[in-house]
Write a protein that holds these residues in place. Sequence first.
Motif, PDB file in Angstrom:
ATOM      1  N   LEU A   5      42.638 -10.242  29.332  1.00  0.00           N
ATOM      2  CA  LEU A   5      41.486 -10.243  28.434  1.00  0.00           C
ATOM      3  C   LEU A   5      41.804  -9.337  27.253  1.00  0.00           C
ATOM      4  N   VAL A   6      41.217  -9.640  26.103  1.00  0.00           N
ATOM      5  CA  VAL A   6      41.318  -8.762  24.945  1.00  0.00           C
ATOM      6  C   VAL A   6      39.894  -8.515  24.465  1.00  0.00           C
ATOM      7  N   LYS A   7      39.612  -7.252  24.103  1.00  0.00           N
ATOM      8  CA  LYS A   7      38.249  -6.866  23.734  1.00  0.00           C
ATOM      9  C   LYS A   7      38.311  -5.771  22.677  1.00  0.00           C
ATOM     10  N   LEU A   8      37.333  -5.794  21.761  1.00  0.00           N
ATOM     11  CA  LEU A   8      37.234  -4.726  20.779  1.00  0.00           C
ATOM     12  C   LEU A   8      36.766  -3.442  21.461  1.00  0.00           C
ATOM     13  N   CYS A   9      37.356  -2.336  21.088  1.00  0.00           N
ATOM     14  CA  CYS A   9      36.956  -1.035  21.612  1.00  0.00           C
ATOM     15  C   CYS A   9      36.043  -0.404  20.551  1.00  0.00           C
ATOM     16  N   VAL A  10      34.791  -0.833  20.553  1.00  0.00           N
ATOM     17  CA  VAL A  10      33.832  -0.486  19.505  1.00  0.00           C
ATOM     18  C   VAL A  10      33.525   1.007  19.518  1.00  0.00           C
ATOM     19  N   GLY A  11      33.563   1.608  18.330  1.00  0.00           N
ATOM     20  CA  GLY A  11      33.216   3.019  18.180  1.00  0.00           C
ATOM     21  C   GLY A  11      34.354   3.971  18.491  1.00  0.00           C
ATOM     22  N   VAL A  12      35.502   3.448  18.847  1.00  0.00           N
ATOM     23  CA  VAL A  12      36.655   4.294  19.165  1.00  0.00           C
ATOM     24  C   VAL A  12      37.639   4.219  18.006  1.00  0.00           C
ATOM     25  N   GLU A  13      38.084   5.379  17.547  1.00  0.00           N
ATOM     26  CA  GLU A  13      38.965   5.462  16.389  1.00  0.00           C
ATOM     27  C   GLU A  13      40.444   5.558  16.749  1.00  0.00           C
ATOM     28  N   SER A  14      40.756   5.972  17.997  1.00  0.00           N
ATOM     29  CA  SER A  14      42.159   6.166  18.361  1.00  0.00           C
ATOM     30  C   SER A  14      42.335   6.051  19.877  1.00  0.00           C
ATOM     31  N   VAL A  15      43.582   5.888  20.265  1.00  0.00           N
ATOM     32  CA  VAL A  15      43.910   5.839  21.689  1.00  0.00           C
ATOM     33  C   VAL A  15      43.560   7.173  22.343  1.00  0.00           C
ATOM     34  N   ASP A  16      43.809   8.269  21.637  1.00  0.00           N
ATOM     35  CA  ASP A  16      43.481   9.587  22.192  1.00  0.00           C
ATOM     36  C   ASP A  16      41.985   9.734  22.451  1.00  0.00           C
ATOM     37  N   GLN A  17      41.163   9.193  21.560  1.00  0.00           N
ATOM     38  CA  GLN A  17      39.717   9.252  21.753  1.00  0.00           C
ATOM     39  C   GLN A  17      39.321   8.444  22.992  1.00  0.00           C
ATOM     40  N   LEU A  18      39.886   7.255  23.171  1.00  0.00           N
ATOM     41  CA  LEU A  18      39.608   6.445  24.357  1.00  0.00           C
ATOM     42  C   LEU A  18      40.048   7.180  25.621  1.00  0.00           C
ATOM     43  N   ARG A  19      41.222   7.788  25.576  1.00  0.00           N
ATOM     44  CA  ARG A  19      41.729   8.558  26.721  1.00  0.00           C
ATOM     45  C   ARG A  19      40.761   9.695  27.060  1.00  0.00           C
ATOM     46  N   GLY A  20      40.222  10.354  26.041  1.00  0.00           N
ATOM     47  CA  GLY A  20      39.257  11.431  26.254  1.00  0.00           C
ATOM     48  C   GLY A  20      37.979  10.931  26.909  1.00  0.00           C
ATOM     49  N   VAL A  61      41.393  -3.549  21.473  1.00  0.00           N
ATOM     50  CA  VAL A  61      41.631  -3.584  20.034  1.00  0.00           C
ATOM     51  C   VAL A  61      40.977  -2.346  19.437  1.00  0.00           C
ATOM     52  N   ILE A  62      41.799  -1.505  18.822  1.00  0.00           N
ATOM     53  CA  ILE A  62      41.327  -0.277  18.193  1.00  0.00           C
ATOM     54  C   ILE A  62      41.767  -0.302  16.738  1.00  0.00           C
ATOM     55  N   LYS A  63      40.805  -0.156  15.822  1.00  0.00           N
ATOM     56  CA  LYS A  63      41.099  -0.144  14.382  1.00  0.00           C
ATOM     57  C   LYS A  63      41.892  -1.382  13.947  1.00  0.00           C
ATOM     58  N   GLY A  64      41.517  -2.555  14.446  1.00  0.00           N
ATOM     59  CA  GLY A  64      42.110  -3.805  13.993  1.00  0.00           C
ATOM     60  C   GLY A  64      43.411  -4.218  14.645  1.00  0.00           C
ATOM     61  N   ASN A  65      43.872  -3.446  15.643  1.00  0.00           N
ATOM     62  CA  ASN A  65      45.119  -3.772  16.339  1.00  0.00           C
ATOM     63  C   ASN A  65      44.957  -3.584  17.837  1.00  0.00           C
ATOM     64  N   VAL A  66      45.547  -4.491  18.615  1.00  0.00           N
ATOM     65  CA  VAL A  66      45.687  -4.212  20.042  1.00  0.00           C
ATOM     66  C   VAL A  66      46.638  -3.028  20.108  1.00  0.00           C
TER      67      VAL A  66
END
Length: 148
Positions: A5-20, A61-66
């Motif tokens: 599956l591919v999904k937008l990660c809405v409201g997340v600006e970076s991989v580090d933010q998602l990890r947090g 998908v974060i900031k327009g890129n998987v």
Amino acid sequence: MTLHLVKLCVGVESVDQLRGYIEQRQILALSQGLSAEQIHTTRMVPTRIDELLDGGSLYWVIKGNVQVRQKLIDIRVHKDDAGKKSCDLVMEPFLHQTHFQPRRPFQGWRYLKASDAPLDVGGPMLDGDQLAEMPEGMRRELQELCLI
């Protein structure tokens, strides 16, 4: 056959933010005596669950890129009192960085064939540790220039 599956990660600006966010949710769940499972609830229920659970992942998908993926562990379907279905996507709490793959905005999630999925960071171009440690902006620029 494996499906993703591919999904937008809405409201997340970076991989580090998602990890947090993942780490915060795990700490909160454990402090409340709950399971530390990583769950994302979605209103639409996939019809190809067996293929998704055959080694599939959720690509974010974060900031327009998987940029990253999480391995799917389970998909739990629910029905509310009105009979409307939803599901919980249960994932590993670990993030696997991928090579950038541009994506236009879309709603919900989409199926992603294994042959179309971006490769994990690492491999013949650079060591995975080197790429994972590289600042995100630099990695994005090098990929846009087709240097990695």
